[in-house]
Enzyme design. Structure first.
Site, PDB file in Angstrom:
ATOM      1  N   LYS A 174      65.874  52.913   9.144  1.00 44.78           N
ATOM      2  CA  LYS A 174      66.630  52.537  10.336  1.00 44.78           C
ATOM      3  C   LYS A 174      66.521  51.024  10.571  1.00 44.78           C
ATOM      4  O   LYS A 174      65.486  50.518  10.985  1.00 44.78           O
ATOM      5  CB  LYS A 174      66.112  53.264  11.583  1.00 44.78           C
ATOM      6  CG  LYS A 174      67.149  53.188  12.699  1.00 44.78           C
ATOM      7  CD  LYS A 174      66.562  53.187  14.083  1.00 44.78           C
ATOM      8  CE  LYS A 174      66.260  51.827  14.625  1.00 44.78           C
ATOM      9  NZ  LYS A 174      67.386  50.910  14.789  1.00 44.78           N
ATOM     10  N   GLU A 249      53.644  46.187  11.746  1.00 44.14           N
ATOM     11  CA  GLU A 249      53.585  44.721  11.690  1.00 44.14           C
ATOM     12  C   GLU A 249      54.257  44.233  12.957  1.00 44.14           C
ATOM     13  O   GLU A 249      55.475  44.401  13.126  1.00 44.14           O
ATOM     14  CB  GLU A 249      54.314  44.182  10.456  1.00 44.14           C
ATOM     15  CG  GLU A 249      53.534  44.320   9.170  1.00 44.14           C
ATOM     16  CD  GLU A 249      52.193  43.615   9.185  1.00 44.14           C
ATOM     17  OE1 GLU A 249      52.007  42.644   9.958  1.00 44.14           O
ATOM     18  OE2 GLU A 249      51.305  44.041   8.428  1.00 44.14           O
ATOM     19  N   CYS A 283      57.954  36.014  12.620  1.00 49.14           N
ATOM     20  CA  CYS A 283      56.670  36.399  13.210  1.00 49.14           C
ATOM     21  C   CYS A 283      55.563  35.477  12.732  1.00 49.14           C
ATOM     22  O   CYS A 283      54.497  35.415  13.339  1.00 49.14           O
ATOM     23  CB  CYS A 283      56.352  37.861  12.948  1.00 49.14           C
ATOM     24  SG  CYS A 283      56.651  38.358  11.277  1.00 49.14           S
TER      25      CYS A 283
END
Ligand code: ADP
Length: 480
Positions: A174, A249, A283
């Site tokens: 997804k 994560e 990130c």
């Protein structure tokens, strides 16, 4: 012009959803890249069922068969790097060079895991008992749900899907709502490369609608997720008490320390690339600059002069250094954090909206911030860097380790003792010396500490830990 309608893919076939959502270009939101047919609960359940049905067959394939599919897909991704890079830049907003680089990375990851499929992962061990032999083997888990964010629309899916498939698992994937087109292309390439129907299924849909079915379905053996801390926590709570394997994560609040002993040019480049590359939407972005007293002013002046020539514009235009922020709500979030920084006493440089159509934001520095400032603690996810001035190296290490989302940390110094000490003292999962905090290799472990990660590391040699389960077998062979 009518846009291409992308749908979920279940058991190798198109699976139309119940509503349509446009996929908009953040450089020009009047440009509709594609339309996503958004799946719902029914799509999610059908996809998990298809993956469960396909699992025994795929688990029984040889490593060579799995390697061939991944290698073929990797070759196609690399051959189409310009075209897929253009699509990614149009859909997500990173510059063409960054987008092409990400596509090449995805191709390399697919090929790397083709090789990993063929490597030996087991052990033969002598028993402590005479006449007994032990083998430790690695087996696939079953159905793996892969949920990914929008900031790396093809590389993050590749680094989760490739090891899942290499080790014999089947996948329900997804992608984030903002980037369905890059995800669809990756799935199409892998399926045409020779995956049997149902081995890799794509669910386009809202996380809030399909998320719980994709993670909580009893046939799902494992969930690998990259996204926000809030959503990650929600998934973990929903699966509490279950035996589902979970890998998360999440955010990063990544310090770049620059000491008096740094090479100024290297430090400026590390901060500019690490802080503002990919519009700061990584990130691993260097979102907190920690500068010691003796270099602080020269460093800030160097960064400001480098940013004076920084060109922000259409992600696909020539000569652009930085594309737009991904969408209107992310732009509002960036501005909200800059307003908070100013209200808490920082001197905010830059950070103005640019142009009138796309979601463009000037790179911003929040000077005079402290480690306790909101902007130094919370993940902004934009081209925004807080600048913390400290007295000396010791204070710099303490400031760097004040982060609670310890994904990556960097230091710029020419002093060997500082570099060596920082590598040991840092609380982050990844440490960079004289390099930006962002920009990692694919054949070594990736992941953080603190609130940043949960479960085994991703990528490289670490992937085997999450995507397989081990079996220890004892055999008493007897006498011939
Ligand atoms: P980001 O800020 O990167 O969009 P999110 O955590 O909101 O981070 O989204 C990351 C991914 O998680 C997206 O694919 C999103 O659709 C999905 N997601 C959102 N809510 C849920 C949920 N409740 N369960 C599972 N996945 C979700």
């Amino acid at each position: 012009m009518t846009s291409r309608v992308l749908a979920s893919v279940v058991a190798g076939a198109r699976y139309a959803g119940s509503a349509e959502q446009p996929d908009l270009n953040p450089s020009d939101p009047t440009d509709v890249v594609a339309v996503a047919s958004m799946g719902d609960l029914d799509t999610a359940v059908a996809a998990v069922d298809a993956a469960a049905t396909a699992f025994p067959g795929w688990a029984a394939t040889t490593p060579w068969q799995r390697a061939e599919v991944l290698d073929r897909a990797g070759s196609e991704v690399l051959a189409r790097a310009d075209e897929l890079g253009d699509l990614l830049a149009r859909e997500e907003g990173k510059t063409l060079a960054e987008a092409r680089g990400e596509v090449v990375r995805a191709g390399q990851i697919l090929k790397y895991f083709a090789g990993v499929a063929l490597q030996p992962h087991g052990q033969a061990v002598d028993s402590v008992r005479a006449g007994v032999e032990i083998t430790v083997t690695r087996e696939p888990l079953g159905v793996v749900t892969v949920i990914t964010p929008w900031n790396f629309p093809i590389a993050i899916p590749a680094w989760k899907i490739a090891p899942a498939l290499a080790f014999g698992n089947t996948v329900v994937f997804k992608p984030a709502e903002l980037v369905p087109a890059s995800a669809w292309e990756l799935v199409d390439i892998l399926n045409r490369a020779g995956l049997p129907p149902g081995v890799l299924n794509l669910v386009l849909g809202r996380g809030s609608q399909v998320g719980s079915a994709l993670t909580g379905h009893p046939s799902v053996a494992a969930v690998t997720f990259t996204g926000s801390v809030e959503t990650g926590r929600r998934i973990l709570e929903a699966l509490a008490g279950r035996s589902t394997k979970v890998q998360l994560e999440l955010g990063g609040k990544n310090p770049l320390v620059v000491t008096d002993k740094a090479d100024l040019g290297v430090a400026v480049e590390c901060l500019v690339q690490g802080g503002f590359g990919s519009t700061g939407q990584r990130c691993t972005a260097s979102s907190v600059l920690v500068a010691t007293d003796g270099i602080h002013d020269a460093l800030v002046a160097g960064i400001r002069s480098r940013l004076a020539g920084w060109r922000v514009g259409d992600a696909r235009a020539n000569g652009i250094d930085m594309g737009p922020v991904v969408d209107a709500s992310q732009l509002e979030q960036d501005e909200r954090y800059l307003a908070i920084a100013a209200a808490e006493g920082a001197d905010v440089i830059g950070g103005r909206r640019l142009g009138d159509a796309g979601h463009f934001l000037e790179p911003a520095l929040a000077l005079g911030a402290t480690v306790d400032s909101t902007i130094s603690r919370e993940e902004v996810f934009g081209p925004v860097v807080s600048v913390v001035r400290v007295a000396d190296y010791e204070e710099a290490v303490a400031a760097a380790n004040a982060s609670t989302m310890n994904l990556s940390a960097g230091i710029c110094t020419t002093n060997l003792a500082e570099a060596a000490h920082f590598r040991r003292a840092s609380k982050a999962g990844m440490v960079m010396v004289n390099l930006p905090t962002a920009g990692v290799d694919f054949h070594v472990p990736f992941g953080g500490r603190g609130e940043s990660s949960h479960g085994p590391r991703e990528q490289g040699t670490a992937a085997v830990e999450f995507f397989t389960t081990s079996k220890t077998s004892y055999l008493a062979a007897g006498r011939p």
